[in-house]
Design a protein around this motif. Structure first.
Motif, mmCIF file in Angstrom:
data_model
loop_
_atom_site.group_PDB
_atom_site.id
_atom_site.type_symbol
_atom_site.label_atom_id
_atom_site.label_comp_id
_atom_site.label_asym_id
_atom_site.label_seq_id
_atom_site.Cartn_x
_atom_site.Cartn_y
_atom_site.Cartn_z
ATOM 1 N N LYS A 2 0.814 -1.232 0.000
ATOM 2 C CA LYS A 2 0.000 0.000 0.000
ATOM 3 C C LYS A 2 0.844 1.277 0.000
ATOM 4 C CE LYS A 2 -3.597 -2.485 2.479
ATOM 5 N NZ LYS A 2 -4.326 -2.616 3.752
ATOM 6 N N ALA A 3 1.856 1.270 -0.850
ATOM 7 C CA ALA A 3 2.776 2.410 -0.864
ATOM 8 C C ALA A 3 3.022 2.941 -2.265
ATOM 9 C CB ALA A 3 4.102 1.997 -0.225
ATOM 10 N N GLY A 4 2.345 2.380 -3.260
ATOM 11 C CA GLY A 4 2.576 2.852 -4.624
ATOM 12 C C GLY A 4 1.976 1.896 -5.618
ATOM 13 N N ASP A 5 2.509 1.860 -6.858
ATOM 14 C CA ASP A 5 1.900 0.968 -7.841
ATOM 15 C C ASP A 5 2.912 0.075 -8.542
ATOM 16 O OD1 ASP A 5 3.099 2.895 -9.316
ATOM 17 O OD2 ASP A 5 1.232 3.803 -10.057
ATOM 18 N N SER A 6 4.043 -0.167 -7.886
ATOM 19 C CA SER A 6 5.032 -1.079 -8.470
ATOM 20 C C SER A 6 4.886 -2.465 -7.843
ATOM 21 C CB SER A 6 6.449 -0.568 -8.211
ATOM 22 O OG SER A 6 6.657 0.634 -8.901
ATOM 23 N N SER A 7 5.389 -3.464 -8.560
ATOM 24 C CA SER A 7 5.309 -4.825 -8.035
ATOM 25 C C SER A 7 6.472 -5.663 -8.541
ATOM 26 C CB SER A 7 3.988 -5.469 -8.438
ATOM 27 O OG SER A 7 3.943 -5.588 -9.841
ATOM 28 N N ALA A 8 6.677 -6.811 -7.925
ATOM 29 C CA ALA A 8 7.721 -7.753 -8.362
ATOM 30 C C ALA A 8 7.367 -9.129 -7.839
ATOM 31 C CB ALA A 8 9.094 -7.322 -7.850
ATOM 32 N N THR A 9 7.819 -10.134 -8.575
ATOM 33 C CA THR A 9 7.558 -11.517 -8.190
ATOM 34 C C THR A 9 8.880 -12.256 -7.985
ATOM 35 O OG1 THR A 9 5.515 -11.528 -9.459
ATOM 36 C CG2 THR A 9 6.451 -13.665 -8.902
ATOM 37 N N ILE A 10 8.956 -12.995 -6.890
ATOM 38 C CA ILE A 10 10.138 -13.826 -6.592
ATOM 39 C C ILE A 10 9.640 -15.259 -6.435
ATOM 40 C CG2 ILE A 10 11.760 -14.413 -4.724
ATOM 41 C CD1 ILE A 10 12.880 -12.128 -6.056
ATOM 42 N N TRP A 11 10.417 -16.200 -6.940
ATOM 43 C CA TRP A 11 10.074 -17.612 -6.767
ATOM 44 C C TRP A 11 11.059 -18.277 -5.821
ATOM 45 C CZ3 TRP A 11 10.197 -15.283 -11.662
ATOM 46 C CH2 TRP A 11 8.938 -15.117 -12.263
ATOM 47 N N THR A 12 10.536 -19.083 -4.928
ATOM 48 C CA THR A 12 11.428 -19.784 -4.007
ATOM 49 C C THR A 12 10.821 -21.138 -3.656
ATOM 50 O OG1 THR A 12 12.732 -19.550 -1.983
ATOM 51 C CG2 THR A 12 10.445 -18.822 -1.866
ATOM 52 N N ASN A 13 11.528 -21.876 -2.802
ATOM 53 C CA ASN A 13 11.058 -23.180 -2.339
ATOM 54 C C ASN A 13 10.973 -23.184 -0.830
ATOM 55 O OD1 ASN A 13 13.099 -24.010 -4.892
ATOM 56 N ND2 ASN A 13 11.081 -24.961 -4.872
ATOM 57 N N ASP A 14 10.356 -24.232 -0.282
ATOM 58 C CA ASP A 14 10.319 -24.362 1.171
ATOM 59 C C ASP A 14 11.614 -24.995 1.691
ATOM 60 O OD1 ASP A 14 9.673 -26.735 -0.059
ATOM 61 O OD2 ASP A 14 8.041 -27.261 1.304
ATOM 62 N N LEU A 15 11.794 -24.943 3.008
ATOM 63 C CA LEU A 15 12.988 -25.512 3.642
ATOM 64 C C LEU A 15 12.567 -26.813 4.311
ATOM 65 C CD1 LEU A 15 15.934 -25.404 4.510
ATOM 66 C CD2 LEU A 15 15.302 -23.826 6.320
ATOM 67 N N THR A 16 13.136 -27.896 3.833
ATOM 68 C CA THR A 16 12.626 -29.222 4.206
ATOM 69 C C THR A 16 13.724 -30.096 4.818
ATOM 70 O OG1 THR A 16 13.249 -30.225 2.113
ATOM 71 C CG2 THR A 16 11.119 -29.082 2.172
ATOM 72 N N HIS A 17 13.293 -31.195 5.389
ATOM 73 C CA HIS A 17 14.266 -32.183 5.858
ATOM 74 C C HIS A 17 15.147 -32.654 4.709
ATOM 75 C CE1 HIS A 17 12.748 -32.461 9.861
ATOM 76 N NE2 HIS A 17 11.521 -32.685 9.445
ATOM 77 N N ALA A 18 14.533 -32.833 3.541
ATOM 78 C CA ALA A 18 15.290 -33.346 2.400
ATOM 79 C C ALA A 18 16.376 -32.351 1.973
ATOM 80 C CB ALA A 18 14.345 -33.638 1.236
ATOM 81 N N TYR A 19 16.085 -31.037 2.072
ATOM 82 C CA TYR A 19 17.109 -30.036 1.753
ATOM 83 C C TYR A 19 18.304 -30.185 2.695
ATOM 84 C CZ TYR A 19 19.482 -25.543 1.229
ATOM 85 O OH TYR A 19 20.445 -24.573 1.035
ATOM 86 N N VAL A 20 17.997 -30.270 3.983
ATOM 87 C CA VAL A 20 19.074 -30.407 4.966
ATOM 88 C C VAL A 20 19.851 -31.697 4.703
ATOM 89 C CG1 VAL A 20 19.615 -30.749 7.405
ATOM 90 C CG2 VAL A 20 17.906 -29.049 6.735
ATOM 91 N N HIS A 21 19.111 -32.765 4.419
ATOM 92 C CA HIS A 21 19.785 -34.040 4.183
ATOM 93 C C HIS A 21 20.715 -33.960 2.978
ATOM 94 C CE1 HIS A 21 20.603 -38.276 3.993
ATOM 95 N NE2 HIS A 21 20.259 -38.246 2.718
ATOM 96 N N GLU A 22 20.199 -33.466 1.858
ATOM 97 C CA GLU A 22 21.006 -33.462 0.634
ATOM 98 C C GLU A 22 22.217 -32.560 0.765
ATOM 99 O OE1 GLU A 22 19.236 -33.421 -3.195
ATOM 100 O OE2 GLU A 22 17.303 -34.122 -2.466
ATOM 101 N N ASN A 23 22.062 -31.468 1.493
ATOM 102 C CA ASN A 23 23.154 -30.517 1.578
ATOM 103 C C ASN A 23 24.098 -30.774 2.744
ATOM 104 O OD1 ASN A 23 22.843 -28.697 -0.713
ATOM 105 N ND2 ASN A 23 20.796 -28.451 0.163
ATOM 106 N N SER A 24 23.751 -31.697 3.603
ATOM 107 C CA SER A 24 24.700 -32.067 4.649
ATOM 108 C C SER A 24 25.448 -33.334 4.245
ATOM 109 C CB SER A 24 23.973 -32.278 5.988
ATOM 110 O OG SER A 24 23.003 -33.288 5.889
ATOM 111 N N ALA A 25 24.911 -34.066 3.290
ATOM 112 C CA ALA A 25 25.524 -35.333 2.905
ATOM 113 C C ALA A 25 26.234 -35.252 1.568
ATOM 114 C CB ALA A 25 24.434 -36.412 2.827
ATOM 115 N N TYR A 26 26.095 -34.153 0.867
ATOM 116 C CA TYR A 26 26.533 -34.047 -0.520
ATOM 117 C C TYR A 26 27.977 -34.459 -0.773
ATOM 118 C CZ TYR A 26 27.065 -31.946 -5.185
ATOM 119 O OH TYR A 26 27.297 -31.721 -6.508
ATOM 120 N N SER A 27 28.905 -33.910 0.022
ATOM 121 C CA SER A 27 30.303 -34.157 -0.333
ATOM 122 C C SER A 27 30.954 -35.174 0.586
ATOM 123 C CB SER A 27 31.093 -32.836 -0.331
ATOM 124 O OG SER A 27 31.317 -32.405 0.976
ATOM 125 N N THR A 28 30.168 -35.915 1.346
ATOM 126 C CA THR A 28 30.779 -36.918 2.210
ATOM 127 C C THR A 28 30.449 -38.313 1.695
ATOM 128 O OG1 THR A 28 28.837 -36.753 3.643
ATOM 129 C CG2 THR A 28 30.794 -35.550 4.313
#
Lengths: 383, 383
Positions: free
Chosen positions: A357-383
């Motif tokens: 409610k401050a003007g007439d500009s807009s923008a869209t961002i796409w993202t994902n949720d933070l999940t157990h699988a994210y933590v798993h894949e990124n903690s196990a990736y290089s080991t």
């Protein structure tokens, strides 16, 4: 087809043995012209991988005759020897297609801090050059995959010309610093200025707005190669839309295949004073682990959205904010609005709208949720 | 004892029924003087909770005679009615101790977007006032807990005076927007300027450098109350060290009890051109989900550290960076250094040192790893 759908391109994808899995790991894309105009955008990370340092030099010429991409190793933080490996690849490809090293863009993706196996790389490039064909697009798209579960491709038809694209990785999502690599081809006849303008505008609104975990890769590269083989000089606006459409399609494919994600979240910030304000608020929400955990838990936690917005410098009155989850305005004027019980977050697609409610500009961002699988894949990736 | 260890303070902690668990949820701390000098720092989030909006007004007087804290509800995003609830609490406490509403700081923590139960709150404050005693410090510290597994308290002895403190929550760690609330008491005789200077310097180097998940709470409050009851006017430097020491002690207790964390990580950025540079690099690393997942996976992934540093504007040459995990220099000059096999990350305490080789400033940031338990607790919290 895809990147070989536009006239003037040949491609291939082969197995060099760089990946332990034995899957294809070298892709080659050659522009047979008549034009060799190209444009590229690279990661803005200051700690850049060797192939990015090299390819920036190539792109100073605003032309490129080929791009060689390898998975199975990022060639990042590998010092002067790693740079030499990149340069040797460019030189080898140049020799094989009758061009100079300076005509060859190089992209690498995979683990960092390790040297590539040079004999395997050399043999693989030789093999890839021998398999080049106008039907090789799909094979090339396969060969650049790392943790992707499927290859990402897109084609669009213009007025007498085509735009094709392939992508890998999870882009700004940057799992394990795996890289977003994108190659877009067209047989439209465009000059270097047009190619550069069109590519920058397209990436600004697509890949740049994909923000899965806020981590920026060291190897990200988006390359546009223009063969001119259709002989058609396109209307710039129409061409720009087509390139943006290919980028958007590929970006959504990356989002849908992001490591460990359960939900694809579209964050739309509306009625901002400026587009920059809308973007700042959208990015702050996309980077809130608390918000992302809440979506994973199917919880329309609008408080975490307001708290993220509150960390920005965007123009708005905290007590005036509205927030909707999947069309239900759970927050009105900074207070509880419609019942959160009405919100169903079981589907993969989640829509969040924040009204500043401050003007007439807009923008869209796409993202994902933070999940157990994210933590798993990124903690196990290089080991 | 703790916050009631310094002379001139009474405290209590009681159960008002604001928490579903039936655990204590209202704490009251009263400064009986002779001095009522106070200083406070609040969250810099623009979306501030009602108790913060009120307490900022109280602190404009640079004095406070009491602070009432409740768990079981953050009173945030609750609009004018929520503000009225806060104000009524201050007025009630004032009436009970013979002071005005403007003498009473209010802090709230718990779920957001919901009104507090006013009858329960009123009865609880009445009860808390009746239980005030010079032995009530521990009970007060218990009553402000939310997801904390134990209460956090600290006391230090100065030259003829004492400094005590209590804290709750996970601070900048901000799980579920639960709040960092800290009350520090002293019987030293100090003026408002000194109290303010000492508190700001102490929090700058302690609570402000605790950065568990990059999410900033809407309710964070750190309050220093000075009774002057010892009659001792302390040396400012010595007093400052003591307050900083209490803050450091409490901050480390918060870190050690952060939701879902497996590791406490100390990130030391050394040889920076400026302290601001060191801080910027340290915070960027502390906010990298990829780095935090790697530590959870016991993986000394220095590439993710360099990639985070590369997103900052700090002065350094990417090819010159050194990185150590637990004393092992796994990265030297932006390339692989000592073998990562030498690094053992099984202990809870993890030390990371990043050498920017750009000057002689340094800064330390404390953070936690990103774990399955963090995702679980923050996705299930409000459902």
């Amino acid at each position: 087809m895809t990147i070989t759908a536009p006239l003037g391109f040949r491609a291939s994808g082969v197995t060099a043995g760089l990946k332990a899995s034995g899957k294809p790991d070298i892709a080659l894309v050659v522009n047979d012209g008549p034009s060799d105009v190209a444009a590229a955008v690279f990661t803005t990370n200051r700690c850049k991988a060797n192939p990015v340092l090299w390819s920036e030099q190539v792109m100073a010429t605003r032309t490129a005759k080929a791009v060689v991409l390898n998975s199975g190793g990022a060639n990042c933080y590998t010092g002067p020897r790693g740079f030499q490996t990149t340069h040797a690849s460019a030189e080898q490809v140049g020799g094989l297609i009758g061009a100079g090293a300076i005509d060859v863009v190089v992209c690498s993706t995979g683990l960092i801090g390790e040297q590539l196996d040079e004999p395997k790389l050399t043999a693989g490039i030789e093999l890839a050059a021998g398999k080049l064909s106008a039907e090789g697009g799909a094979a090339a798209a396969e060969a650049i995959m790392t943790t992707d579960t499927h290859s990402k491709q897109a084609v669009r038809e213009g007025e007498g010309y085509r735009v094709g694209g392939m992508a890998k990785g999870a882009g700004m999502l940057a799992p394990a610093l795996a890289t977003m690599l994108v190659v877009i081809t067209t047989d439209a006849l465009v000059d270097a200025d047009t190619a550069d303008r069109v590519l920058r505008e397209a990436t600004r609104l697509t890949f740049d707005r994909l923000d899965s975990d806020g981590c920026m890769s060291t190897n990200d590269t988006v390359l546009l190669m223009c063969s001119g083989a259709s002989g058609v000089t396109p209307d710039e606006a129409a061409f720009g839309e087509l390139v943006a459409d290919v980028c958007h399609d590929l970006a959504q494919q990356l989002l849908g295949d992001a490591e460990g994600a359960d939900h694809d979240i579209t964050i739309e910030v509306v009625n901002a004073a400026t587009e920059a304000d809308a973007l700042e608020v959208g990015r702050s929400i996309a980077r809130s682990n608390l918000f992302k955990c809440a979506v994973f838990g199917k919880d329309p936690n609008w408080g975490r959205i307001l708290a993220s917005a509150g960390t920005t410098n965007a123009t708005f009155e905290p007590a005036e904010l509205d927030v909707a989850f999947n069309g239900v305005w759970v927050c009105r004027g900074g207070e509880p609005g419609e019942s959160r019980e009405k919100v169903d977050l079981t589907e993969r697609a989640v829509s969040v709208v924040v009204d500043l409610k401050a003007g007439d500009s807009s923008a869209t961002i796409w993202t994902n949720d933070l999940t157990h699988a994210y933590v798993h894949e990124n903690s196990a990736y290089s080991t």
